[in-house]
Write a protein that holds these residues in place. Structure first.
Motif, mmCIF file in Angstrom:
data_model
loop_
_atom_site.group_PDB
_atom_site.id
_atom_site.type_symbol
_atom_site.label_atom_id
_atom_site.label_comp_id
_atom_site.label_asym_id
_atom_site.label_seq_id
_atom_site.Cartn_x
_atom_site.Cartn_y
_atom_site.Cartn_z
ATOM 1 N N SER A 70 35.298 33.553 37.831
ATOM 2 C CA SER A 70 34.107 33.728 38.660
ATOM 3 C C SER A 70 34.503 33.706 40.121
ATOM 4 O O SER A 70 35.347 32.898 40.535
ATOM 5 N N PHE A 71 33.869 34.617 40.912
ATOM 6 C CA PHE A 71 34.174 34.678 42.336
ATOM 7 C C PHE A 71 32.977 35.276 43.061
ATOM 8 O O PHE A 71 31.953 35.596 42.452
ATOM 9 N N ASP A 72 33.108 35.442 44.350
ATOM 10 C CA ASP A 72 32.039 35.962 45.192
ATOM 11 C C ASP A 72 31.581 37.344 44.703
ATOM 12 O O ASP A 72 32.368 38.289 44.652
ATOM 13 N N GLU A 73 30.292 37.446 44.361
ATOM 14 C CA GLU A 73 29.758 38.691 43.792
ATOM 15 C C GLU A 73 29.915 39.863 44.755
ATOM 16 O O GLU A 73 30.253 40.983 44.342
ATOM 17 N N GLU A 74 29.677 39.632 46.029
ATOM 18 C CA GLU A 74 29.754 40.720 47.009
ATOM 19 C C GLU A 74 31.178 41.243 47.136
ATOM 20 O O GLU A 74 31.404 42.455 47.252
ATOM 21 N N VAL A 75 32.132 40.353 47.114
ATOM 22 C CA VAL A 75 33.534 40.770 47.205
ATOM 23 C C VAL A 75 33.922 41.596 45.982
ATOM 24 O O VAL A 75 34.525 42.670 46.102
ATOM 25 N N ASP B 204 28.983 38.121 39.453
ATOM 26 C CA ASP B 204 30.029 37.237 39.978
ATOM 27 C C ASP B 204 31.068 36.868 38.920
ATOM 28 O O ASP B 204 31.938 36.039 39.167
#
Length: 351
Positions: free
Chosen positions: A312-317, A335
């Protein structure tokens, strides 16, 4: 009194010191005429066009068993190497100096001013540990801490990461002859800051374990032993290692992986010179880090585990990245990212 007799040899009643081998006597670096001869030898090769020098076993210029007990060995070694550094800087300022000091970053750091680079032994050991365990163990954070320990003493220091060298069991053997792990190791090496070094044959997956002759077997260029290739001994570990000739024809080969990563590194300066920081994908088997400069941001993400994983990580990135190179597959759901077994990718994040 000397620490012990190790390294001292008797030649017809005359004793000399050869710490590594009786046929390799040490130079007496206390004699200025010896130092001047070393500088003359360097001048000779530089005049022929050599761009740099690799110094082997540099902390043994003055060896522990060579001098009486109580001798300040670090000071003696540093004095010699700094004199050599000054000579090169004064006469050949563009010449590159890289040194082998087989030790931890902490013990290497006093030598930081003497060379442009030092081989990073800690890096290779951490890569092998991460790939064999399947856990990243904060590899990038620890790596940066080690490099910063040295660069804090020399702001112009250039790290020299590598996987294994001519004195160690080969990386492919250390990874259990697992080509997927070998590709991940190459992916890490070739996305690091500094000047990465590749020991010949690593790009083919050559195998080898001590003694030295077996970690230095001839390169596997082709199957024609009558062709003009280096062949100084028979292979024991590498009869079945795919040759350069074969791997160049296989887009999925380890050699092609190295070639494509090197091209990616050459064409994207941020991967060479940018800053680096480890990222957290909320999974201890997904190693992720970014390479950044004022204009660009790249993500490098590796699944170290031999199985599909979720991170899981920053959705926008994740939504705004263009993958430049990948091995294996991945899927993104807002995300969440799902990565296939021992996969990796390098992506450029759009602003």
């Amino acid at each position: 009194l000397f620490p012990n007799r190790n390294g001292w040899h008797n030649a017809s009643g005359m004793f000399y010191y050869g710490g590594f081998w009786d046929r390799m006597p040490e130079l007496d670096l206390d004699q200025q005429v010896v130092r001047d001869e070393i500088f003359d030898i360097m001048d000779f090769w530089i005049d022929l066009g050599v761009d740099g020098f690799r110094f082997d076993a540099a902390k043994h210029a003055y060896d522990p068993n060579e001098l009486p007990k109580g001798t300040p060995l670090l000071d003696r070694n540093l004095q010699f190497w700094m004199e050599l550094r000054k000579y090169v800087s004064d006469h050949h300022p563009e010449t590159y100096l890289v040194s082998e000091i087989w030790d931890t970053a902490q013990n290497m750091s006093p030598y930081a001013h003497a060379y442009d680079s030092m081989f990073n032994f800690d890096f290779g050991l951490m890569v092998i540990d991460a790939l064999n365990s399947g856990y990243h163990n904060q590899l990038i954070t620890k790596h940066l801490s080690n490099v910063n320990r040295i660069s804090s003493r020399n702001e112009n220091f250039i790290d020299a990461p590598f996987l294994t060298n001519h004195d160690q069991n080969r990386i492919m053997t250390m990874l259990g002859n697992d080509i997927n792990k070998a590709k991940l190791a190459a992916s890490l090496l070739l996305t690091m800051p500094g000047i990465p070094f590749i020991y010949y044959g690593e790009e083919l997956g050559m195998l080898g374990a001590k003694p030295d002759e077996r970690i230095r077997e001839p390169m596997r260029w082709n199957e024609d032993l009558s062709s003009e290739v280096a062949y100084w001994s028979q292979w024991q570990y590498n009869w079945e290692t795919p040759t350069v000739e074969v791997q160049l024809q296989d887009e999925t080969s380890l050699l092609q992986h190295y070639i494509q990563l090197i091209e990616l590194r050459k064409s994207n300066p941020t991967l060479r010179f940018g800053e680096m920081e480890q990222l957290q994908f909320k999974n201890s088997s997904i190693l992720a880090y970014e390479r950044t400069d004022a204009q660009n941001r790249y993500l490098v993400v590796l699944n170290l585990y031999p199985g599909r994983l979720e991170g899981s990580f920053d959705e926008e990135v994740l939504a705004n990245m263009d993958v430049l190179y990948q091995v294996g597959d991945y899927e993104i759901d807002r995300d969440k990212i799902y990565m296939s077994s021992q996969s990796m990718f390098v992506a450029k994040v759009q602003p």
